[in-house]
Design a protein around this motif. Structure first.
Motif, PDB file in Angstrom:
ATOM      1  N   LEU A   1      14.266  -3.635  11.306  1.00 31.23           N
ATOM      2  CA  LEU A   1      15.495  -4.132  10.699  1.00 31.23           C
ATOM      3  C   LEU A   1      16.666  -3.205  10.985  1.00 31.23           C
ATOM      4  CD1 LEU A   1      14.449  -5.459   7.158  1.00 31.23           C
ATOM      5  CD2 LEU A   1      14.982  -6.790   9.210  1.00 31.23           C
ATOM      6  N   ARG A   2      16.443  -1.905  10.865  1.00 29.98           N
ATOM      7  CA  ARG A   2      17.499  -0.935  11.154  1.00 29.98           C
ATOM      8  C   ARG A   2      18.005  -1.113  12.579  1.00 29.98           C
ATOM      9  NH1 ARG A   2      19.746   1.186   7.519  1.00 29.98           N
ATOM     10  NH2 ARG A   2      18.379   2.851   6.784  1.00 29.98           N
ATOM     11  N   ASP A   3      17.079  -1.235  13.511  1.00 36.03           N
ATOM     12  CA  ASP A   3      17.472  -1.343  14.916  1.00 36.03           C
ATOM     13  C   ASP A   3      17.995  -2.731  15.266  1.00 36.03           C
ATOM     14  OD1 ASP A   3      16.793   1.300  15.245  1.00 36.03           O
ATOM     15  OD2 ASP A   3      14.793   0.888  16.022  1.00 36.03           O
ATOM     16  N   ASN A   4      17.749  -3.699  14.398  1.00 32.26           N
ATOM     17  CA  ASN A   4      18.338  -5.036  14.572  1.00 32.26           C
ATOM     18  C   ASN A   4      19.739  -5.123  13.971  1.00 32.26           C
ATOM     19  OD1 ASN A   4      16.168  -6.099  15.933  1.00 32.26           O
ATOM     20  ND2 ASN A   4      15.281  -7.144  14.162  1.00 32.26           N
ATOM     21  N   GLY A   5      20.173  -4.058  13.326  1.00 32.24           N
ATOM     22  CA  GLY A   5      21.504  -4.043  12.740  1.00 32.24           C
ATOM     23  C   GLY A   5      21.531  -4.235  11.237  1.00 32.24           C
ATOM     24  N   GLY A   6      20.342  -4.279  10.616  1.00 27.27           N
ATOM     25  CA  GLY A   6      20.287  -4.422   9.160  1.00 27.27           C
ATOM     26  C   GLY A   6      19.520  -5.648   8.738  1.00 27.27           C
ATOM     27  N   GLY A   7      19.348  -5.796   7.440  1.00 25.50           N
ATOM     28  CA  GLY A   7      18.628  -6.945   6.905  1.00 25.50           C
ATOM     29  C   GLY A   7      17.955  -6.593   5.590  1.00 25.50           C
ATOM     30  N   ARG A   8      16.969  -7.394   5.214  1.00 21.50           N
ATOM     31  CA  ARG A   8      16.294  -7.224   3.932  1.00 21.50           C
ATOM     32  C   ARG A   8      14.795  -7.425   4.110  1.00 21.50           C
ATOM     33  NH1 ARG A   8      16.818 -11.399  -1.186  1.00 21.50           N
ATOM     34  NH2 ARG A   8      15.940 -10.078  -2.834  1.00 21.50           N
ATOM     35  N   LEU A   9      14.036  -6.458   3.654  1.00 21.71           N
ATOM     36  CA  LEU A   9      12.581  -6.533   3.654  1.00 21.71           C
ATOM     37  C   LEU A   9      12.107  -6.567   2.210  1.00 21.71           C
ATOM     38  CD1 LEU A   9       9.651  -6.241   4.634  1.00 21.71           C
ATOM     39  CD2 LEU A   9      10.086  -3.820   5.031  1.00 21.71           C
ATOM     40  N   ILE A  10      11.451  -7.651   1.836  1.00 20.41           N
ATOM     41  CA  ILE A  10      10.865  -7.784   0.500  1.00 20.41           C
ATOM     42  C   ILE A  10       9.375  -7.505   0.614  1.00 20.41           C
ATOM     43  CG2 ILE A  10      10.390  -9.352  -1.422  1.00 20.41           C
ATOM     44  CD1 ILE A  10      12.885 -10.934  -0.534  1.00 20.41           C
ATOM     45  N   THR A  11       8.887  -6.532  -0.148  1.00 17.82           N
ATOM     46  CA  THR A  11       7.476  -6.173  -0.091  1.00 17.82           C
ATOM     47  C   THR A  11       6.903  -6.100  -1.494  1.00 17.82           C
ATOM     48  OG1 THR A  11       5.874  -4.565   0.797  1.00 17.82           O
ATOM     49  CG2 THR A  11       7.944  -3.681  -0.061  1.00 17.82           C
ATOM     50  N   SER A  12       5.642  -6.463  -1.645  1.00 16.62           N
ATOM     51  CA  SER A  12       5.029  -6.563  -2.970  1.00 16.62           C
ATOM     52  C   SER A  12       3.702  -5.804  -3.019  1.00 16.62           C
ATOM     53  CB  SER A  12       4.792  -8.039  -3.326  1.00 16.62           C
ATOM     54  OG  SER A  12       4.245  -8.169  -4.619  1.00 16.62           O
ATOM     55  N   GLU A  13       3.507  -5.065  -4.104  1.00 15.54           N
ATOM     56  CA  GLU A  13       2.277  -4.280  -4.313  1.00 15.54           C
ATOM     57  C   GLU A  13       2.029  -4.183  -5.815  1.00 15.54           C
ATOM     58  OE1 GLU A  13      -1.005  -2.248  -4.151  1.00 15.54           O
ATOM     59  OE2 GLU A  13      -0.021  -2.682  -2.222  1.00 15.54           O
ATOM     60  N   PHE A  14       0.778  -4.364  -6.250  1.00 12.37           N
ATOM     61  CA  PHE A  14       0.517  -4.332  -7.690  1.00 12.37           C
ATOM     62  C   PHE A  14       0.063  -2.973  -8.194  1.00 12.37           C
ATOM     63  CE2 PHE A  14      -3.855  -4.856  -6.378  1.00 12.37           C
ATOM     64  CZ  PHE A  14      -4.580  -4.211  -7.371  1.00 12.37           C
TER      65      PHE A  14
ATOM     66  N   GLU B   1       6.930  -4.732  -7.804  1.00 10.51           N
ATOM     67  CA  GLU B   1       5.654  -4.331  -8.388  1.00 10.51           C
ATOM     68  C   GLU B   1       5.038  -5.472  -9.172  1.00 10.51           C
ATOM     69  OE1 GLU B   1       3.899  -1.168 -11.698  1.00 10.51           O
ATOM     70  OE2 GLU B   1       5.795  -0.726 -10.660  1.00 10.51           O
ATOM     71  N   GLY B   2       3.764  -5.766  -8.866  1.00  9.02           N
ATOM     72  CA  GLY B   2       3.064  -6.809  -9.593  1.00  9.02           C
ATOM     73  C   GLY B   2       2.290  -7.715  -8.664  1.00  9.02           C
ATOM     74  N   ASP B   3       1.720  -8.749  -9.227  1.00  6.99           N
ATOM     75  CA  ASP B   3       0.959  -9.735  -8.472  1.00  6.99           C
ATOM     76  C   ASP B   3       1.932 -10.531  -7.603  1.00  6.99           C
ATOM     77  OD1 ASP B   3      -0.494 -12.011  -7.631  1.00  6.99           O
ATOM     78  OD2 ASP B   3      -1.810 -11.870  -9.367  1.00  6.99           O
ATOM     79  N   ALA B   4       1.678 -10.575  -6.309  1.00 13.50           N
ATOM     80  CA  ALA B   4       2.600 -11.231  -5.381  1.00 13.50           C
ATOM     81  C   ALA B   4       2.773 -12.712  -5.664  1.00 13.50           C
ATOM     82  CB  ALA B   4       2.133 -11.020  -3.943  1.00 13.50           C
ATOM     83  N   LEU B   5       1.796 -13.335  -6.293  1.00 14.92           N
ATOM     84  CA  LEU B   5       1.954 -14.744  -6.643  1.00 14.92           C
ATOM     85  C   LEU B   5       3.119 -14.952  -7.601  1.00 14.92           C
ATOM     86  CD1 LEU B   5      -1.771 -15.822  -7.059  1.00 14.92           C
ATOM     87  CD2 LEU B   5      -0.226 -16.374  -5.169  1.00 14.92           C
TER      88      LEU B   5
ATOM     89  N   SER C   1       0.853  -1.192   0.000  1.00 18.97           N
ATOM     90  CA  SER C   1       0.000   0.000   0.000  1.00 18.97           C
ATOM     91  C   SER C   1       0.887   1.239   0.000  1.00 18.97           C
ATOM     92  CB  SER C   1      -0.977  -0.023   1.173  1.00 18.97           C
ATOM     93  OG  SER C   1      -1.964   0.979   1.023  1.00 18.97           O
ATOM     94  N   PHE C   2       0.630   2.192   0.898  1.00 21.51           N
ATOM     95  CA  PHE C   2       1.430   3.415   0.918  1.00 21.51           C
ATOM     96  C   PHE C   2       2.656   3.307   1.827  1.00 21.51           C
ATOM     97  CE2 PHE C   2      -2.678   4.878  -0.593  1.00 21.51           C
ATOM     98  CZ  PHE C   2      -2.331   5.730  -1.620  1.00 21.51           C
TER      99      PHE C   2
END
Length: 217
Positions: free
Chosen positions: A98-111, A136-140, A86-87
């Motif tokens: 993640l920032r406060d955990n020391g870093g990492g990767r967040l994968i997010t999907s929105e069409f 960007e696109g269908d999360a499937l 969404s927004f």
């Protein structure tokens, strides 16, 4: 002090929640309750429904956002997958963890392209864009490629009819102890049946009004 409670993120979230509270959409008033539920529960018409609702924020609540941050922090998550950007309000909470955990990767999907544009702007303003892989696109499709070997936390907040499909798409990557948070899970009975089944490999419980909190075992 945390990333969540200090500038630039804290004032940004205040502004975004305020904006979300005033957002309206003529589409909603044009749908009967029965038609809305039919579209929500459909596995074939969800793109149409959420395309119509592109002006609505559909954000997590402040309390749910704080819960996401705390769960990600306490589990020391480094890899997070989100279905339904969404927004970007929930994305900001998860990326802050993640920032406060020391870093990492967040994968997010929105069409919806217009929502992704604004989400990128919000993540840039919040200085968290470097942690987020926005697809960007269908999360499937978008969540079926280039995924991490292990996932620490999965957040479901997209088309409710697809909750079970998305879970099963990434299930073999959920590490033991991984958390799954499903917002508005009360309108996804097949998802609830899956995570609550004794032999499914989860411990699961309702949390708050419409959140289901599950753990991979």
């Amino acid at each position: 002090m945390t990333t969540l409670t200090t500038a630039p993120l804290a004032p940004l979230l205040d502004a975004l929640f305020a904006e979300a509270d005033t957002a309206t959409s003529p589409v909603i008033s044009g749908l009967t309750g029965e038609e809305r539920m039919r579209l929500i529960e459909s596995k074939t018409e969800y793109l149409d429904l959420y395309g119509r609702l592109k002006d609505l924020w559909l954000p997590v609540s402040r309390e749910a956002g704080a819960l996401l941050y705390m769960l990600a922090r306490s589990s020391r998550a480094r890899t997070i997958v989100e279905f339904g950007t969404s927004f970007g309000i929930s994305t900001l909470h998860l990326a802050a963890a993640l920032r406060d955990n020391g870093g990492g990767r967040l994968i997010t999907s929105e069409f919806e392209p217009s929502k992704l544009t604004r989400a990128r702007e919000n993540l840039t303003t919040g200085r968290l864009i470097d942690l987020v892989d926005i697809r960007e696109g269908d999360a499937l499709q978008t969540l079926s490629v280039d995924m991490p070997e292990t996932i620490d936390l999965l957040f479901l907040d997209g088309a409710k009819a697809l909750y079970r499909d998305i879970l099963e798409l990434v299930e073999d990557r959920l590490r033991p102890g991984a958390l799954i948070v499903a917002d508005n899970a009360d309108v996804s009975p097949d998802y609830l049946a899956r995570v609550r089944a004794p032999a499914a490999g989860y411990l699961s419980t309702p949390f708050a009004d419409d959140i289901e909190l599950s753990m991979r075992i």
